[in-house]
Design an enzyme around this catalytic site. Structure first.
Site, PDB file in Angstrom:
ATOM      1  N   GLU A  12      -0.151   8.601   5.197  1.00 46.14           N
ATOM      2  CA  GLU A  12       0.323   9.861   4.778  1.00 46.14           C
ATOM      3  C   GLU A  12       1.025  10.601   6.133  1.00 46.14           C
ATOM      4  O   GLU A  12       1.736  11.369   6.001  1.00 46.14           O
ATOM      5  CB  GLU A  12      -0.799  10.921   4.214  1.00 46.14           C
ATOM      6  CG  GLU A  12      -1.157  10.532   2.998  1.00 46.14           C
ATOM      7  CD  GLU A  12      -2.379   9.606   2.923  1.00 46.14           C
ATOM      8  OE1 GLU A  12      -2.846   8.777   3.978  1.00 46.14           O
ATOM      9  OE2 GLU A  12      -2.823   9.545   1.861  1.00 46.14           O
TER      10      GLU A  12
ATOM     11  N   PHE B 149     -15.387  15.598  -4.680  1.00 44.39           N
ATOM     12  CA  PHE B 149     -14.974  14.328  -4.238  1.00 44.39           C
ATOM     13  C   PHE B 149     -13.561  14.464  -3.531  1.00 44.39           C
ATOM     14  O   PHE B 149     -12.642  15.105  -4.211  1.00 44.39           O
ATOM     15  CB  PHE B 149     -14.839  13.206  -5.143  1.00 44.39           C
ATOM     16  CG  PHE B 149     -14.170  11.928  -4.975  1.00 44.39           C
ATOM     17  CD1 PHE B 149     -13.004  11.428  -5.399  1.00 44.39           C
ATOM     18  CD2 PHE B 149     -14.820  11.249  -3.815  1.00 44.39           C
ATOM     19  CE1 PHE B 149     -12.463  10.377  -5.330  1.00 44.39           C
ATOM     20  CE2 PHE B 149     -14.144   9.905  -3.684  1.00 44.39           C
ATOM     21  CZ  PHE B 149     -13.286   9.514  -3.938  1.00 44.39           C
ATOM     22  N   GLN B 150     -13.192  13.990  -2.446  1.00 38.19           N
ATOM     23  CA  GLN B 150     -12.052  14.254  -1.733  1.00 38.19           C
ATOM     24  C   GLN B 150     -11.509  15.738  -1.691  1.00 38.19           C
ATOM     25  O   GLN B 150     -10.321  15.890  -1.875  1.00 38.19           O
ATOM     26  CB  GLN B 150     -10.946  13.308  -2.592  1.00 38.19           C
ATOM     27  CG  GLN B 150     -11.268  11.740  -2.253  1.00 38.19           C
ATOM     28  CD  GLN B 150      -9.876  11.013  -2.599  1.00 38.19           C
ATOM     29  OE1 GLN B 150      -8.958  11.514  -3.388  1.00 38.19           O
ATOM     30  NE2 GLN B 150      -9.910   9.968  -1.828  1.00 38.19           N
TER      31      GLN B 150
ATOM     32  N   LYS C 106      -5.488  20.334  -9.213  1.00 37.71           N
ATOM     33  CA  LYS C 106      -5.206  19.310 -10.220  1.00 37.71           C
ATOM     34  C   LYS C 106      -4.976  19.906 -11.568  1.00 37.71           C
ATOM     35  O   LYS C 106      -4.187  19.673 -12.311  1.00 37.71           O
ATOM     36  CB  LYS C 106      -6.251  18.202 -10.236  1.00 37.71           C
ATOM     37  CG  LYS C 106      -5.808  17.218 -11.108  1.00 37.71           C
ATOM     38  CD  LYS C 106      -7.033  16.116 -10.893  1.00 37.71           C
ATOM     39  CE  LYS C 106      -6.494  14.899 -11.774  1.00 37.71           C
ATOM     40  NZ  LYS C 106      -7.260  13.626 -11.718  1.00 37.71           N
TER      41      LYS C 106
ATOM     42  N   MET D  90       2.491   5.369  29.995  1.00 37.08           N
ATOM     43  CA  MET D  90       2.479   6.632  30.622  1.00 37.08           C
ATOM     44  C   MET D  90       1.108   7.113  31.244  1.00 37.08           C
ATOM     45  O   MET D  90       1.099   7.534  32.295  1.00 37.08           O
ATOM     46  CB  MET D  90       3.187   7.791  29.790  1.00 37.08           C
ATOM     47  CG  MET D  90       3.308   9.290  30.436  1.00 37.08           C
ATOM     48  SD  MET D  90       4.445   9.161  31.598  1.00 37.08           S
ATOM     49  CE  MET D  90       5.844   9.621  30.797  1.00 37.08           C
TER      50      MET D  90
END
Lengths: 747, 163
Positions: free
Chosen positions: A50, A112-113, A162, A471
């Site tokens: 993502e 969940f999630q 949802k 760097m």
């Protein structure tokens, strides 16, 4: 017709002119994907992480000027977007992210999630929404795009549960307008502000324009050019402002700041007016604020009033959309030329060849960028990651057009190089897109090579592979005593094989002479290509103004041809900022052409002396440091003493001078000047004896010292030879110190 | 001793606005002395009164950063203006037969109300400006303060035409 929430999202996106979405589905957002598959006019590009979706939307937005769109599911899908959102927020890039959320009854119960993504992204988005009713979807999307693209652009996140996406169906109604009483982006500037700014410009003798990202966002590059050419004002660009004036335009004076060209930073230092256009005076540009543009007034043109006086006090703020502000300003600015200033800036450019690439047997990363610039005529879109390679890309590529450098500036998000390049190419299929990657950042997001292969996104990836976190390694070299802890990447894969594993052509380059051919081959090969440039490991980005320092402490690369003014300043300011107490200082030529010898007397204890010696040694210009306090030395000082003398006491003074073997170098009606050389205590003694007569003036050189016999401080032959060859104006220093307790062994 | 500024902000009465403003303050490092939010005569708009510590340059940033928040409609620094400022405090102080009378007298002087009496304590409600609240706390502290609940300052500019 009755539509579900998910369908309304799709319809709304189409109303906003979206045709591309980067995303990765999941449980909570699946209804959206269900609807999306029935909308072929919305092209969905499936990524592999993502973070890539957010960064691809960012690259797409910067390349096209449109709002980038990405989507992800709830929980970890959404949190994976955060780095990309934060980067877009810092760089003012318009993107809209749609995330799925757990169903409304489950919110707040650790489902969940589930994650409070709106809470998490409050500080890294311009605005965000949690849409709790299907009727609110269309207004939220319309508002989101409006907010994203107007005023100072920024990322917006819309979180939709949802059961809102897949629940109640309603009639789709696209709102006719947005109702945002708290949001009023500025448009035209106030006339008084414009007039005040114009007055400053017309009065200035050494003006300079600092062009930032705002010039590109406001599409005001023609106005910038007009202003610069009308009043013949040199233009420096911030990292994100690169491309607002072509690199080879005669008035383009480069990029200032931490890794900017020396002449750009020095020009600001000497200017009497800085005209900041759409720039926010980031600390990478200003260095230590107290020493930034010390002689200059500041004009600050910006669309966000909170930037005025945030870092730098603006003498003449001009609030408004930059294009409108410049259009209003230009008629009030006199057509003029500043010949002396032009000469001065030209001189700075020739005295500080910051872009000089030296000869080398090993492949240099700077050389790769230069050859790429030549091969593409400066016409490609360059997307970079973060680190040394990013700075070299900013320095050595000759950008001709606006929006041709896409880089994570304010945030510095490594891994940007892969996904943002994909987004840029998808948005601008007509342009050649080169992704300049470091081997560190590349490994963070290389999984999306799969996205490139799957969708045949023709990005050319150039990995500047030095096997390290470059760097960070540079900082360790300069500031952490070369302790290269955790910066060496000894487990790098074979990038060519890796590319081939994704079905992508891979090319390896290890020698200078292979570079041009490899670039050519990459461009002629259809589809994405990965070129692994194996470059010199311990190369440094120069110039460098260390964090918290100013242009006075700038480090420039060695092996630079030409004059090197400023060495003494550098050494003296090292001592000042570390708080070392210099009792005396003498500078002069040494036995080696091109090298000077500085002799210091420093007071302090053993720790101070050790520190002083080490810090001196770190300076690039310092060839050798010797502490000769403990050695058997010959030390001398020269003093000129002007003492009051009348005819009655003149002979007495002369006798005293004779005793000390001092010379009288000037006789006046009321004074005598005596010159004396010797050890410090001899000079002190003479001074004390003369004091009763009345000392008018005293000048002492400070001690010079040399070790007896074994030539401890002498410059060795091979070092000497190197400096002959390069004609370099370096400094070697022989320090001696006087300290209170203890005994110091010497360097 | 840092200056204190009182800022009055009109904000859209949206879910999460308080969180946005509080988050803004913490991420920018501004020092909130007190914050109170409540409805106004328009139910879709709330008023936030925030007391911030810091000098003028801090204040300038506070006002501008607040203004940038999409849900914030208007921000006014009312420190300099003529404004009415009030705070409400409930204070529970230890009280027994020997001290009760004195406490009641002190409350009268401050025009405070006794809202609860118990065998061992007393709860007093008082409204007024910050210094009045501080003063009564000072007077009651010698008796032993059990609990304090304060709303934080609310303020309105005296010129009602500002709305």
């Amino acid at each position: 017709m009755q539509l579900t929430g998910a369908q309304i999202v799709c319809e709304s996106l189409i109303k906003e002119g979206v045709d591309t979405i980067f995303g990765l589905p999941g449980g909570a957002v699946l209804p959206f994907y269900g609807a999306l598959s029935g909308y072929p006019q919305l092209r969905h590009i499936l990524v592999r992480h993502e973070q890539a979706a957010a960064m691809a939307a960012d690259g797409y937005a910067r390349a096209t000027g449109k709002v980038g769109v990405c989507s992800a599911t709830s929980g970890p899908g959404a949190t994976n977007l955060v780095t990309g959102l934060a980067s877009a927020q810092m760089d003012s890039v318009p993107i809209v992210c749609i995330t799925g959320q757990v169903p409304r009854p489950a919110i707040g119960r650790d489902a969940f999630q589930e994650t409070d993504i709106t809470g998490i992204t409050l500080p890294v988005t311009k605005h965000n929404y949690l849409v709790l009713d299907v009727r609110d979807i269309a207004p939220a999307i319309k508002e989101a795009f409006y907010i994203a693209r107007t005023g100072r652009p920024g990322p917006i996140l819309i979180d939709i549960p949802k059961d809102v996406l897949a629940g109640e169906t309603i009639e789709f109604e696209w709102p006719s307008e947005v109702d945002l009483p708290g949001y009023n982006p500025p448009g035209d500037p106030e006339p008084e502000q414009v007039v005040a700014a114009a007055r400053l410009i017309n009065q200035a003798e050494r003006p300079i324009i600092l062009a930032g990202h705002g010039v590109l966002i406001s599409r005001a590059w023609d106005e910038l050019r007009e202003l610069a050419e009308k009043a013949q004002i040199p233009v420096i660009t911030t990292l994100l402002g690169i491309g607002s004036l072509p690199t080879d335009h005669v008035l383009n004076l480069g990029m200032p700041g931490m890794h900017g060209m020396a002449y750009a930073s020095l020009a600001i230092d000497r200017s009497d007016l800085v005209i900041a256009l759409g720039a926010r005076f980031d600390d990478r540009v200003t260095g230590r604020i107290a020493d930034f543009a010390p002689h200059a007034k500041i004009i600050h043109c910006d669309i966000d009033p909170s930037e005025f006086n945030k870092n730098i006090i603006a003498d003449a703020p001009v609030l408004g959309d930059l294009k409108a502000s410049l259009r209003a300003l230009i008629p009030h600015v006199n057509s003029t030329v500043h010949l002396d200033w032009m000469q001065e800036t030209d001189q700075l450019r020739s005295q500080h060849p910051s872009l000089f690439i030296r000869e080398s047997d090993v492949l240099l990363p700077q050389q790769v960028l230069k050859e790429l610039s030549d091969a593409t005529g400066g016409n490609s879109i360059i997307v970079t990651g973060v680190g040394q390679h990013q700075m070299w890309a900013a320095q050595h590529y000759g950008y001709n057009e606006p929006n041709s450098l896409i880089t994570s500036g304010g945030s510095g998000a490594m891994g940007f190089e892969v996904p943002a390049a994909l987004g840029a190419k998808v948005g601008r299929p007509d342009k050649t897109v080169w992704s300049i990657a470091g081997d560190g950042g590349f490994q963070m997001t290389l999984c999306d090579l799969a996205t490139a292969a799957e969708n045949n996104i023709e990005v050319k990836f150039a990995i500047l592979n030095n096997g390290s976190l470059g760097m960070v390694r540079q900082w360790q070299d300069f500031f952490y005593d070369k302790d290269f802890f955790a910066t060496i990447y000894s487990g790098n894969p074979d990038f060519v094989k890796l590319a081939e594993a994704y079905g992508i052509r891979g090319i390896r380059v290890t020698e200078q002479r292979e570079v041009a051919g490899a670039i050519q081959e990459a461009m002629e090969t259809p589809g994405p290509v990965v070129v692994d440039f194996v470059v010199k490991e311990d190369e440094f980005v120069f110039p460098m103004i260390p964090a918290g320092e100013s242009v006075n402490e700038m480090l420039e690369q060695p092996y630079v041809k030409g004059d090197r003014p400023g060495v003494l300043t550098r050494v003296a300011s090292l001592f000042r900022r570390r708080g070392f107490n210099i009792a005396s200082l003498a500078v002069g030529a040494s036995e080696q052409k091109g090298l000077s010898r500085l002799t210091f007397v420093v007071t302090g204890d053993q720790y101070t002396v050790e520190q002083a010696t080490r810090q001196l040694d770190k300076l690039i210009d310092v060839v050798k440091v010797s502490n000769i306090s403990a050695e058997d030395v010959v030390a001398r000082e020269l003093a000129l003493i002007k003492v009051r003398a009348t005819p009655t006491n003149r002979s007495e003074i002369l006798e005293m001078a004779n005793l000390f073997r001092a010379k009288v170098v000037d006789v006046g009606a009321r004074s005598l000047v005596i010159e004396t050389t010797g050890e410090e205590d001899k000079i002190d003694a003479l001074y004390d004896l003369l004091r009763p007569f009345g000392i008018l003036e005293l000048m002492r050189t400070g001690r010079v010292a040399m070790v007896r016999g074994k030539a401890e401080g002498r410059i060795s032959d091979d070092v000497g030879a190197k400096y002959e060859q390069y004609g370099r104006n370096g400094v070697t220093s022989v320090g001696s110190s006087r300290y209170q307790p203890g005994h110091y062994e010497g360097v | 001793m840092a200056q204190k500024h009182t800022i009055s902000a009109l904000v859209e009465n949206h879910f999460g606005v308080l969180c946005r403003v509080a988050g803004l303050f913490s991420s920018r490092g501004f020092n909130i002395d007190s914050l109170s939010v409540g409805e106004t005569e328009d139910p879709s708009i709330s008023r936030m009164t925030i007391v911030v510590g810091g000098d003028d340059s801090v204040l300038e940033q506070v006002v501008k950063q607040l203004d940038r928040v999409i849900d914030v409609i208007r921000v006014i620094d009312i420190t300099q203006g003529a404004f009415v400022e009030r705070e409400l405090m409930l204070i529970k102080v230890k009280a027994d037969t020997t001290t009760r009378a004195e406490i009641i007298q002190i409350a009268e002087v401050f025009r405070a109300h006794i809202v609860d009496v118990c065998p061992r304590s007393m709860t007093i409600e008082v409204t007024g400006k910050n210094d009045k609240i501080q003063a009564i706390i000072g007077m009651l502290s010698s008796f032993g303060i059990e609990e304090i609940a304060r709303t934080g300052t609310v303020a309105l500019l005296r010129d009602s035409a500002v709305q």
